[in-house]
Design an enzyme around this catalytic site. Structure first.
Site, short mmCIF file in Angstrom:
data_model
loop_
_atom_site.label_atom_id
_atom_site.label_comp_id
_atom_site.label_asym_id
_atom_site.label_seq_id
_atom_site.Cartn_x
_atom_site.Cartn_y
_atom_site.Cartn_z
N ASP A 101 -6.67 -21.16 -17.10
CA ASP A 101 -7.29 -20.83 -18.38
C ASP A 101 -6.86 -21.90 -19.39
O ASP A 101 -5.76 -22.45 -19.28
CB ASP A 101 -6.82 -19.45 -18.81
CG ASP A 101 -7.24 -19.13 -20.23
OD1 ASP A 101 -8.43 -19.22 -20.53
OD2 ASP A 101 -6.35 -18.80 -21.05
N CYS B 107 16.39 0.37 13.42
CA CYS B 107 16.83 1.43 12.49
C CYS B 107 15.84 1.53 11.35
O CYS B 107 15.42 2.63 10.95
CB CYS B 107 18.21 1.11 11.91
SG CYS B 107 19.53 0.93 13.11
N CYS C 21 20.08 -2.41 12.45
CA CYS C 21 19.12 -3.37 13.02
C CYS C 21 17.72 -3.04 12.55
O CYS C 21 17.48 -2.04 11.86
CB CYS C 21 19.17 -3.34 14.54
SG CYS C 21 18.51 -1.82 15.24
#
Length: 742
Positions: free
Chosen positions: A431, A24, A21
Site C-alpha cells: 500500500d 505424548c 515425546c
C-alpha cells in the site's frame, strides 16, 4: 422463527507436565479433541503447552484437565504467573538433573563390572542387580508410570519403548541371576544385561535433561519480554505518592516515572518531558522524545527526565501484554508441516513395536547357537533407538526460536502458518499511504524569490497565516514552523477563499497563500524562477503553495506525503530477495508514478478502491503467485485477508493488525524483507531437522535390528542405541537454536 445463537469458543493455552515425546503430544491432542465441547486442541511439545478451543457451556477447564490426567499427564488450568511457571520448570529440571546424576553414578560401576569383570567375581551379577534396581525403579520410574497410563487407554509412546526394552532386559537378567541353571543345563550361557539397562536409562535421562535445558533456551524471547514488566509502580493517589504492585494499578491512576524507570503501563504523559527507549517495541536504538499529550508504552525505559502519566491501559491490555500473548500463541501454534509429522508420530510407536517383535522372532528362528542373546539385544536396541523425540522436536523448536527471534527484532508473527508460508512468497504488494509514505503531509521543499531580504519576518507571517487555517495542507506548514520554534503573529484581518487559499493583513500589507489560480485571480506577478520551481514540484506529485504580497510572489512551498526513510532500501531488499514488488494506491496516477519512481517500484496500480486491491491480489493468485500484502489501514483489511501472507505496519489501524498474520512494530519496509528471510531460514531449519530425524530412524532401526550382522558381524549394543537416541534429540534442538544468530 427461532434463532440459534452462535457457539462462542474460548481459546486458551495451558502448560502441560509429563510429556516426553511427540507421541505424548499426539495422545493429548486426540483425547482432548474427542472431548465433547472441544473444537480444536494443539499441543506444542517443545513449549510444553496445549492450546484448546472449547465451549465453556459444554465443558470446563477442570474436565479438560481430568481428560489429560487420565493418560498420565497434568494440565495446569489454574492461573499461573510467569514466575510460578518458571519456578515449576526449574524445580522439574533440577529433579531431572539429580536423577540423571544418580543414574550415571550407579550405572558406571555396573558398566565396568558388566563389560570388564563379569567373569572375575562370582558375586558380580548380584552387585549389578543391587546397583541397577534403583536406577530402574527410581530414576527410570517416569517411563514405567507413563507407559502404564498409556497402556490403560491402548496407546503407546516413548515411555512404552523405554519401559519395554529396559523392563524385559531387567527381568531376563534377574531370572538368570537367581536361576542360572535353567540355561546352563541346556548348554547356554545365562547372559545378564544389567549394564545395558542402567546405561540406557542414564543416557536417556541425560538426553532429556540436555533437551529440556535447550528447549528452555528456545523460549528465551518470552522470558525476556516478561522481564520487561516492573513489579512495583509509583502512583499518586489522594495527593500523596505511594508504591504499589503492578497488579494494583488501575486505568486513570497517575503514575510517576523517575529517570531509569521501566514504564509499567500504557499511558498519556500529563507532566514532564524526557526521552524514552522504545527499542523493545520498535527495534530502533535511538530514544524517542516524550512530552505532554504523548503516549508511552509498558516495557519501555524512561531516560534522564521525570514524567507523570495517566494510565490508559493496564495488565493484560497493554501493548507489551498483547505482544507477549501474540508471541506465546505463535510459538504454540502449528505449522502445516507439523500436522503431517504428528500423524506420522501417532503411528510411529506401534510400528516400532511391531518391528521389534518381528526382529525378536526372526533372530530367535535363524540366530543359530546364540539366537536368544541376539534376539534380545536386537529387540532392545530397536525399542531404544526408535524413540521419536527428534521427530517431535524438529518443527516446534524451529518455530519457537524463529518467532522469538522475530519478536526481538520487532517482527511479531501471529501464527506458525504465516511464518512457514512466507518462505513461498514471490509477489509483495505494498500500500502507498502509510506503508511506503508516512501518511502525514509535510513540507518537503521551500523556494524563495531571489530578491527577498527579510526572510525570517516573512516566514513568521506565512506561519501565522497557516496557523489560522484548518486545511490539512495548512496543518503541514504549521507543524513545519512550529517544530522550528517560530512564534505566531495576530493578523489585522483574515479570510479563507474556498478552493483557492487564504488572505490576511499584517502591518498594513495584504498577503496571500494558496494555489496558482489564486495568484492569477488577484493579478499577482510570479517570477520565472518561482514558476519553474512550482512546475518541477508539481511534476514530482507535490502540492505547490504560493506565498505572496499584493503585488508579487515571495516563495513557493511544496507539501506532500513524504516517503519513509528506508523505503527505497526496503524495496531494493525485496527485489534482491527475488520478489516481484507492486505498489497499490487510491491516489492519482501522477502521484503513484512519482512515489514508485522514488522508491524503485517497477509495477504500480493507481486509483484503487479497497475492493480493487483485493481483486488484484486474487488476480495474481490466479496467475500462480504466492502473494504477501503489506498495509496499514482499514482500506487494506480486505486485501490483507485475501492475501496468502498478510503483513501490517505497527503504526497502522487495529483492524489491519487484527487481520494480519505478521505485524512490523517499526513500520519499516526493510522489515518486510527481514520477515521473508526469517521465514526462509526457519523453514530451512525445519527441513534440516526433519531430514535428520527421518534419516536417523531410517538408518538406525535396520542397523539396530541386526541388518549388518550377516555381512559384518556387527550387532548394535543397546547402550550405544541409547546414546544415539539422546544425541539425535539434542542435535535437532541445537540446530534450531542456530536461528538465534540469523
Amino acid at each position: 422463527m427461532e434463532t440459534v445463537a452462535e457457539t462462542k469458543y474460548q481459546k486458551k493455552t495451558y502448560p502441560v507436565e509429563g510429556m516426553t515425546c511427540a507421541s505424548c503430544a499426539a495422545s493429548i491432542e486426540s483425547m482432548l479433541s474427542a472431548t465433547p465441547g472441544v473444537e480444536e486442541a494443539n499441543v506444542n511439545f517443545a513449549a510444553k503447552t496445549v492450546q484448546v478451543a472449547f465451549d465453556p457451556e459444554v465443558v470446563n477447564q477442570e474436565q479438560l484437565r481430568d481428560t489429560v490426567k487420565e493418560i498420565g499427564f497434568d494440565m495446569l488450568v489454574e492461573q499461573q504467573t510467569a514466575e510460578e511457571l518458571e519456578e515449576r520448570q526449574e524445580a522439574a529440571l533440577a529433579q531431572l538433573k539429580f536423577k540423571t546424576i544418580v543414574a550415571a553414578v550407579l550405572a558406571f560401576p555396573v558398566f565396568v563390572i558388566g563389560m570388564f569383570f563379569h567373569d572375575t567375581f562370582t558375586w558380580g551379577n548380584w552387585a549389578m542387580l543391587a546397583l541397577t534396581t534403583p536406577v530402574l525403579l527410581w530414576a527410570g520410574q517416569r517411563f514405567f508410570v507413563g507407559a502404564w497410563q498409556q497402556a490403560k487407554h491402548k496407546r503407546a509412546n516413548m515411555d512404552t519403548l523405554v519401559a519395554l526394552s529396559t523392563g524385559i532386559a531387567f527381568i531376563f537378567s534377574v531370572f538368570n541371576t537367581v536361576y542360572p541353571d535353567f540355561f546352563q543345563s541346556r548348554n547356554l550361557d545365562p547372559h545378564v544385561y544389567y549394564e545395558a539397562v542402567a546405561v540406557i536409562i542414564a543416557f536417556i535421562l541425560l538426553g532429556k535433561y540436555l533437551e529440556e535445558n535447550a528447549k528452555d533456551r528456545s523460549s528465551a524471547a518470552i522470558k525476556k519480554l516478561m522481564g520487561l514488566q516492573p513489579k512495583t509502580v509509583r502512583v499518586i493517589r489522594n495527593n500523596s505518592e505511594a508504591e504499589i504492585s503492578l497488579e494494583e494499578v488501575i486505568v486513570g491512576d497517575r503514575v510517576v516515572l523517575l529517570p531509569g524507570d521501566r514504564v509499567p503501563v500504557d499511558g498519556e504523559v500529563v507532566a514532564g518531558a524526557s526521552y524514552v527507549d522504545e527499542s523493545m517495541l520498535s527495534g530502533e536504538p535511538l530514544p524517542v522524545q516524550k512530552k505532554v499529550a504523548d503516549m508511552v508504552f509498558a516495557g519501555t525505559i524512561n531516560q534522564k527526565g521525570s514524567l507523570q502519566l495517566i494510565a490508559r491501559k493496564t495488565g493484560g491490555e497493554t501493548t507489551l501484554a498483547h505482544i507477549i500473548r501474540m508471541v506465546q500463541e505463535a510459538q504454540g501454534s502449528k505449522a502445516p508441516v507439523q500436522r503431517l509429522v504428528d500423524k506420522i508420530a501417532g503411528i510411529f510407536v506401534p510400528v516400532v513395536l511391531g518391528i521389534a517383535l518381528l526382529t525378536f522372532a526372526v533372530w530367535f528362528i535363524v540366530g543359530g547357537q546364540a539366537h536368544l542373546t541376539h534376539a534380545f539385544i536386537s529387540m532392545i536396541s530397536v525399542l531404544v533407538i526408535a524413540c521419536p523425540c527428534a521427530l517431535g522436536l524438529a518443527t516446534p523448536t524451529a518455530i519457537m526460536v524463529g518467532v522469538g527471534r522475530g519478536a526481538e527484532k520487532g517482527i511479531l508473527i501471529k501464527d506458525a502458518e504465516s511464518l512457514e508460508r512466507a518462505h513461498r512468497v514471490n509477489a509483495v504488494l505494498l500500500d502507498k499511504t502509510g506503508t511506503i509514505t508516512t501518511g502525514k503531509p509535510a513540507v518537503t521543499d521551500v523556494v524563495w524569490s531571489e530578491d527577498v531580504t527579510n526572510k525570517e519576518a516573512l516566514e513568521q507571517i506565512f506561519y501565522s497565516m497557516e496557523a489560522q487555517s484548518e486545511h490539512p495542507i495548512a496543518q503541514a506548514v504549521y507543524t513545519f514552523y512550529k517544530e522550528a520554534g517560530k512564534k505566531t503573529l495576530h493578523p489585522l484581518t483574515f479570510s479563507s477563499i474556498t478552493g483557492l487559499g487564504i488572505e490576511a493583513e499584517f502591518n498594513g500589507t495584504r498577503y496571500l497563500a494558496g494555489n496558482e489560480k489564486l495568484l492569477r485571480q488577484e493579478g499577482v506577478q510570479v517570477s520565472p524562477t518561482l514558476q519553474q520551481a512550482a512546475t518541477r514540484l508539481q511534476q514530482e506529485a507535490k502540492t505547490a503553495i504560493f506565498f505572496s504580497n499584493h503585488a508579487e510572489a515571495i516563495a513557493v512551498f511544496a507539501v506532500s506525503d513524504p516517503v519513509k526513510p528506508g523505503a527505497a532500501e526496503g524495496v531494493h531488499a525485496l527485489t534482491e530477495a527475488g520478489l516481484e514488488v507492486y505498489m497499490l494506491t487510491g491516489d492519482n496516477a501522477q502521484t503513484a508514478a512519482a512515489v514508485a519512481g522514488q522508491v524503485g517500484v517497477a509495477h504500480y496500480q493507481a486509483e484503487m478502491l479497497p475492493q480493487d486491491k483485493a481483486d488484484f491480489v486474487k488476480k495474481l493468485q490466479a496467475a500462480g503467485k504466492t502473494v504477501a500484502m503489506v498495509g496499514d489501514g482499514i482500506n487494506d483489511a480486505q486485501a490483507l485477508a485475501t492475501a496468502d501472507v498478510s503483513i501490517a505496519m505497527g503504526h497502522g489501524t487495529d483492524v489491519a493488525m487484527d487481520v494480519a498474520g505478521i505485524t512490523l512494530m517499526r513500520s519499516d519496509l526493510r522489515q518486510v524483507a527481514a520477515a521473508v528471510k526469517l521465514s526462509r531460514a526457519t523453514v530451512q531449519t525445519i527441513r534440516q531437522n526433519l531430514f535428520w530425524a527421518f534419516f536417523y530412524n531410517v538408518i538406525c532401526i535396520p542397523v539396530a535390528a541386526g541388518l549388518l550382522y550377516p555381512f559384518t558381524g556387527f550387532l548394535l549394543n543397546p547402550m550405544i542405541a541409547g546414546a544415539a537416541m539422546a544425541l539425535s534429540s539434542v542435535s535437532v534442538v541445537g540446530n534450531s537454536l542456530r536461528l538465534k544468530n540469523k
